[in-house]
Design a protein around this motif. Structure first.
Motif, short mmCIF file in Angstrom:
data_model
loop_
_atom_site.label_atom_id
_atom_site.label_comp_id
_atom_site.label_asym_id
_atom_site.label_seq_id
_atom_site.Cartn_x
_atom_site.Cartn_y
_atom_site.Cartn_z
N GLY A 1 0.86 -1.06 -0.11
CA GLY A 1 -0.02 -0.05 0.08
C GLY A 1 0.70 1.33 0.19
N ASP A 2 0.47 2.13 1.04
CA ASP A 2 1.30 3.34 1.18
C ASP A 2 2.31 3.19 1.96
N ALA A 3 2.86 2.13 2.29
CA ALA A 3 4.30 1.71 3.31
C ALA A 3 5.32 2.15 2.61
N SER A 4 6.05 2.96 3.22
CA SER A 4 7.51 3.44 2.53
C SER A 4 8.56 3.25 3.62
N VAL A 5 9.81 3.36 3.29
CA VAL A 5 11.11 3.18 4.10
C VAL A 5 10.94 4.37 5.06
N ILE A 6 10.62 5.36 4.56
CA ILE A 6 10.54 6.72 5.36
C ILE A 6 9.72 6.69 6.55
N GLY A 7 8.48 5.93 6.14
CA GLY A 7 7.25 5.75 7.17
C GLY A 7 7.95 5.02 8.03
N ALA A 8 8.53 3.95 7.81
CA ALA A 8 9.09 2.74 8.73
C ALA A 8 10.11 3.56 9.51
N LEU A 9 11.02 4.32 8.85
CA LEU A 9 12.06 5.05 9.87
C LEU A 9 11.30 6.07 10.95
N GLY A 10 10.34 6.57 10.34
CA GLY A 10 9.41 7.71 11.21
C GLY A 10 8.91 6.55 12.40
N LEU A 11 8.47 5.36 12.21
CA LEU A 11 8.04 4.52 13.21
C LEU A 11 9.14 4.42 14.28
N ALA A 12 10.39 3.84 13.70
CA ALA A 12 11.57 3.78 14.61
C ALA A 12 11.88 5.01 15.43
N ILE A 13 12.01 6.28 14.83
CA ILE A 13 11.99 7.41 15.51
C ILE A 13 11.06 7.60 16.62
N GLY A 14 9.76 7.37 16.33
CA GLY A 14 8.68 7.45 17.41
C GLY A 14 8.92 6.56 18.60
N ILE A 15 9.13 5.16 18.25
CA ILE A 15 9.44 4.38 19.20
C ILE A 15 10.58 4.46 19.97
N GLY A 16 11.68 5.13 19.29
CA GLY A 16 12.93 5.80 19.95
C GLY A 16 12.51 6.77 21.00
N ILE A 17 12.00 7.53 20.51
CA ILE A 17 11.47 8.72 21.30
C ILE A 17 10.86 8.40 22.64
N GLN A 18 9.80 7.36 22.61
CA GLN A 18 9.23 6.96 23.98
C GLN A 18 9.99 5.97 24.62
N ASN A 19 11.10 5.37 23.87
CA ASN A 19 12.05 4.45 24.80
C ASN A 19 12.88 5.33 25.65
N MET A 20 13.16 6.54 25.48
CA MET A 20 13.85 7.52 26.49
C MET A 20 13.32 7.65 27.89
N PRO A 21 12.06 7.84 27.90
CA PRO A 21 11.26 7.78 29.59
C PRO A 21 11.55 6.15 30.11
#
Length: 270
Positions: free
Chosen positions: A151-171
């Protein structure tokens, strides 16, 4: 730089995404070098933020693509996502039942899993590590979906997911290292426990990407599986922990902020 990254094998992309989240976990854990304790309202807000990110990621980055993929393949649109979602939650519940661990804020006699003589510090470490597994899987299947052209899945979107999960991993890193420091552990040891709790994420990310690339028909199930596992962690651990000390408003506002940030990341980059 992005051209180089998008040209990599999806499993390598997943590995790098997992290493990113591990690094941000270490960054969160490093707060122990500067503070012995964190204001409880701040910690609860951070944990609520983490919960919001995971909820948004579960829908925008995992469940919605799972539904779209099922529909495109002529399957009942809701059936594979529903099965995968429930299996993801059951998987984490099974790990909870088997692996000895102790969620932060609980006494040692409230430890879950098989009974052992492991020290409290190890049980706390295992709890965070256990709940990092679905985050790694989510990153892996997202990069796998991008490689398949889902579908609309993209490498940039997957990277965005990794960034989001990384941000929430900090706390989450701070939520482990700071209590250990408060109990008298040295700063370096507390930091190491905090950052090592996310070592499973790069491994799980590679496994997730490799699985969906090898067996493409499992894609909608794999996406929903990761979503179900993450939602189980949010409801079973993050939300109760963020609201356990009375500052429910701060925790709730943090959750809403986290959801909004992850939604923006997914829509803007996906």
């Amino acid at each position: 730089m992005m051209d180089w990254f998008t040209g990599l094998n999806p499993a390598v992309q997943a590995l790098l995404g997992g290493l990113l989240t591990w690094g941000l976990t270490a960054l969160g854990a490093s707060i122990v070098f500067f503070f012995r304790r964190i204001n409880q309202n701040v910690m609860n807000t951070m944990l609520g933020f983490a919960a919001g990110v995971m909820i948004a990621a579960s829908f925008w980055s995992l469940l919605a693509p799972s539904i779209n993929f099922s529909e495109q393949n002529g399957q009942i649109p809701w059936l594979p996502p529903a099965i995968g979602f429930l299996l993801g939650g059951l998987f984490i519940r099974l790990l909870d039942f088997v692996v000895p661990h102790l969620d932060s804020g609980l006494s040692e006699n409230e430890a879950e899993g098989v009974k052992t003589g492991l020290p409290k510090t190890t049980l706390l470490f295992l709890a965070i590590t256990l709940h990092n597994i679905p985050e790694g899987l989510a990153i892996g299947v997202a990069f796998g979906a991008a490689a398949i052209g889902l579908g609309d899945a993209s490498v940039i979107g997957a990277l965005g997911l990794a960034i989001g999960i990384g941000i929430q991993n900090m706390p989450e890193g701070a939520a482990l290292s700071v209590p250990l420091r408060g109990e008298g552990m040295s700063r370096l040891r507390a930091f190491n426990y905090g950052q090592l709790s996310a070592i499973v994420e790069p491994v799980a990310a590679v496994i997730g990407a490799a699985a969906v690339l090898a067996i493409q028909p499992i894609m909608p199930y794999a996406l929903a599986f990761a979503a179900g596992a993450m939602i189980f962690v949010v409801v079973e651990q993050l939300i109760p922990q963020s609201q356990s000390s009375g500052s429910k408003d701060w925790a709730t506002l943090g959750l809403m902020a986290g959801f909004t940030v992850m939604m923006i990341l997914d829509v803007a980059l996906g």
